[in-house]
Design a protein around this motif. Structure first.
Motif, PDB file in Angstrom:
ATOM      1  N   MET A  62       8.628   9.835  -3.075  1.00 37.96           N
ATOM      2  CA  MET A  62       8.745   9.304  -1.715  1.00 37.96           C
ATOM      3  C   MET A  62       7.340   9.240  -1.136  1.00 37.96           C
ATOM      4  N   PRO A  63       6.784   8.018  -1.001  1.00 39.35           N
ATOM      5  CA  PRO A  63       5.388   7.907  -0.569  1.00 39.35           C
ATOM      6  C   PRO A  63       5.220   8.282   0.908  1.00 39.35           C
ATOM      7  N   ASN A  64       4.020   8.763   1.243  1.00 38.98           N
ATOM      8  CA  ASN A  64       3.731   9.143   2.621  1.00 38.98           C
ATOM      9  C   ASN A  64       2.971   8.026   3.331  1.00 38.98           C
TER      10      ASN A  64
ATOM     11  N   CYS B 288      -6.518   2.979   0.939  1.00 33.85           N
ATOM     12  CA  CYS B 288      -5.568   4.079   0.735  1.00 33.85           C
ATOM     13  C   CYS B 288      -6.221   5.414   1.124  1.00 33.85           C
ATOM     14  N   GLU B 289      -5.450   6.261   1.752  1.00 36.44           N
ATOM     15  CA  GLU B 289      -5.985   7.520   2.284  1.00 36.44           C
ATOM     16  C   GLU B 289      -6.337   8.520   1.182  1.00 36.44           C
TER      17      GLU B 289
ATOM     18  N   PRO C 168       0.827  -1.212   0.000  1.00 34.72           N
ATOM     19  CA  PRO C 168       0.000   0.000   0.000  1.00 34.72           C
ATOM     20  C   PRO C 168       0.859   1.259   0.000  1.00 34.72           C
ATOM     21  N   THR C 169       0.374   2.309  -0.665  1.00 30.80           N
ATOM     22  CA  THR C 169       0.923   3.646  -0.463  1.00 30.80           C
ATOM     23  C   THR C 169      -0.282   4.522  -0.089  1.00 30.80           C
ATOM     24  N   GLU C 170      -0.044   5.791   0.166  1.00 36.91           N
ATOM     25  CA  GLU C 170      -1.160   6.679   0.520  1.00 36.91           C
ATOM     26  C   GLU C 170      -2.071   6.954  -0.675  1.00 36.91           C
TER      27      GLU C 170
ATOM     28  N   LEU D 106       7.570   3.073   3.371  1.00 41.16           N
ATOM     29  CA  LEU D 106       8.922   3.563   3.644  1.00 41.16           C
ATOM     30  C   LEU D 106       9.745   2.489   4.369  1.00 41.16           C
ATOM     31  N   ASP D 107       9.115   1.793   5.324  1.00 40.82           N
ATOM     32  CA  ASP D 107       9.822   0.717   6.039  1.00 40.82           C
ATOM     33  C   ASP D 107      10.207  -0.409   5.080  1.00 40.82           C
TER      34      ASP D 107
END
Ligand code: TXA
Ligand code: MG
Length: 337
Positions: A123-125, A176-177, A33-35, A130-131
């Motif tokens: 750079m995804p939020n 996703c947000e 997943p990304t935002e 990120l981890d």
């Protein structure tokens, strides 16, 4: 057929991130997943791994991928040059739903950039993304995790519907947000150019950059290769209806078609003018509309709806990205009422 495992990050965060990073390091493709939307990632520096993304998605090879990074140090591997203005943009919007197109470094395989002299970076939020990138230790090339042409996935079950048997792992991080993909801006020319409207509104870009040219219009020749393809298409026939009489026009068409086909209306709200007709409400604000749009298309598809009428919304803020996706889902079938 590959066996596709789904790991729920709410229940097994460490296991999921570790397994994802292990597979990425082995040169496998992993959905995460990304935002904005779910992506299918692979080690951007490994052409064989990147090739697996194209196969899993059935994506044309001339459509380049976005490289995802977890810190600014990773930029050096990827780009040849980054202007002060581009750096300022990253400082303002990263981590976040903004993709910046820059001159590529020669480390970048041609499979990632589709042979272009530029590379798209973001750079995804999202902490888990990120981890995952950090633990794998490599920049991660990732397109949206749908089959080519299908609506982008904003939930793990959307990814599973398209990718079961095609990739070994899906990390489930919930809905996703943001719900629409990142804004793509080309910073390699004299004037910054919007290639795809997305999660960062054009107005916000202009506040930071001043002039931004917009080539993401329906009629212009696409500069972002991905914009030329049929996109976001549910099985249903889709039409977007614009203008002050849009509700009236939608009701009229709905009543005609619903004699023989199952129909639905996608609109911000289930307005009383629609009466008892089937309406899927996206929510009152542009953010709600963005978050719910792809899910609504997929839901209607799985219900077997054959014709979808989309009520056009205001194109300010995230509304621009939602309308871009709506118009593409409709194959540019737009009616003015
Ligand atoms: O939000 C997002 O951007 C999601 C998540 C997973 O990060 N990713 C995504 O990737 O939407 P994809 O592959 O579905 O869309 C990437 C878009 C395509 O329109 C592609 O043509 C464009 O970015 N693109 C990639 N590299 C480019 C480049 N070097 N120059 C111009 N456009 C580029
Ligand atoms: Mg996509």
């Amino acid at each position: 057929m590959i066996e596709t495992r789904v790991i729920d990050l709410f229940r097994e965060y460490d296991t999921g991130i570790k397994e994802g990073a292990r597979l990425l390091k082995l040169g496998e493709a992993v959905a995460f997943p990304t935002e904005t939307v779910y992506g299918i990632g692979a080690d951007a520096l490994n052409p064989n791994a990147v090739q697996k993304i194209f196969e899993a998605k059935r994506r044309p090879a001339d459509n380049p991928l976005i490289v995802h990074i977890c810190d600014m140090g990773m930029l050096e591997d990827i780009t040849r040059y980054c202007s002060e203005v581009a750096l300022g943009l990253m400082r303002e919007f990263w981590p976040g739903p903004l993709t910046v197109v820059l001159p590529r470094s020669k480390n970048m395989p041609d499979t990632v950039t589709a042979g272009l002299d530029t590379v798209a970076v973001r750079m995804p939020n999202k902490a888990s993304a990120l981890d995952l990138i950090r633990l794998s230790g490599v920049p991660v090339a990732a397109p949206s995790a749908n089959l080519s042409h299908k609506p982008s996935p904003t939930r793990a079950q959307h990814v599973l519907a398209d990718m079961q048997g095609r990739i070994p792992l899906i990390l489930d991080g919930g809905p996703c947000e943001v719900g629409v993909e990142s804004t793509v801006v080309d910073m390699t020319g004299d004037v910054p150019e919007l290639l795809r409207p997305g999660g960062v509104p054009l107005e916000a870009l202009r506040r930071v950059l001043g002039e931004v040219r917009s080539t993401a219009k329906e009629t212009d020749a696409p500069k972002s290769p991905g914009m030329k393809y049929k996109h976001y298409s549910p099985r249903a026939a889709v039409v977007v209806v614009r203008g002050t009489k849009s509700k009236e026009k939608i009701c009229e068409m709905y009543d005609g078609f619903s004699r023989t086909e199952s129909c639905a209306i996608l609109a911000k709200e289930a307005s009383s003018e629609y009466g008892k007709r089937r309406v899927v409400a996206l929510g009152p604000g542009e953010r709600d509309a963005a978050r719910n749009f792809f899910d609504a298309l997929r839901k209607l598809d799985s219900e077997g709806v054959e014709r979808i009428f989309i009520e056009a919304m205001d194109e300010s803020g995230l509304g621009r990205a939602v309308m871009d996706r709506a118009v593409r889902a409709a194959g540019f079938n737009v009616i003015q009422a």
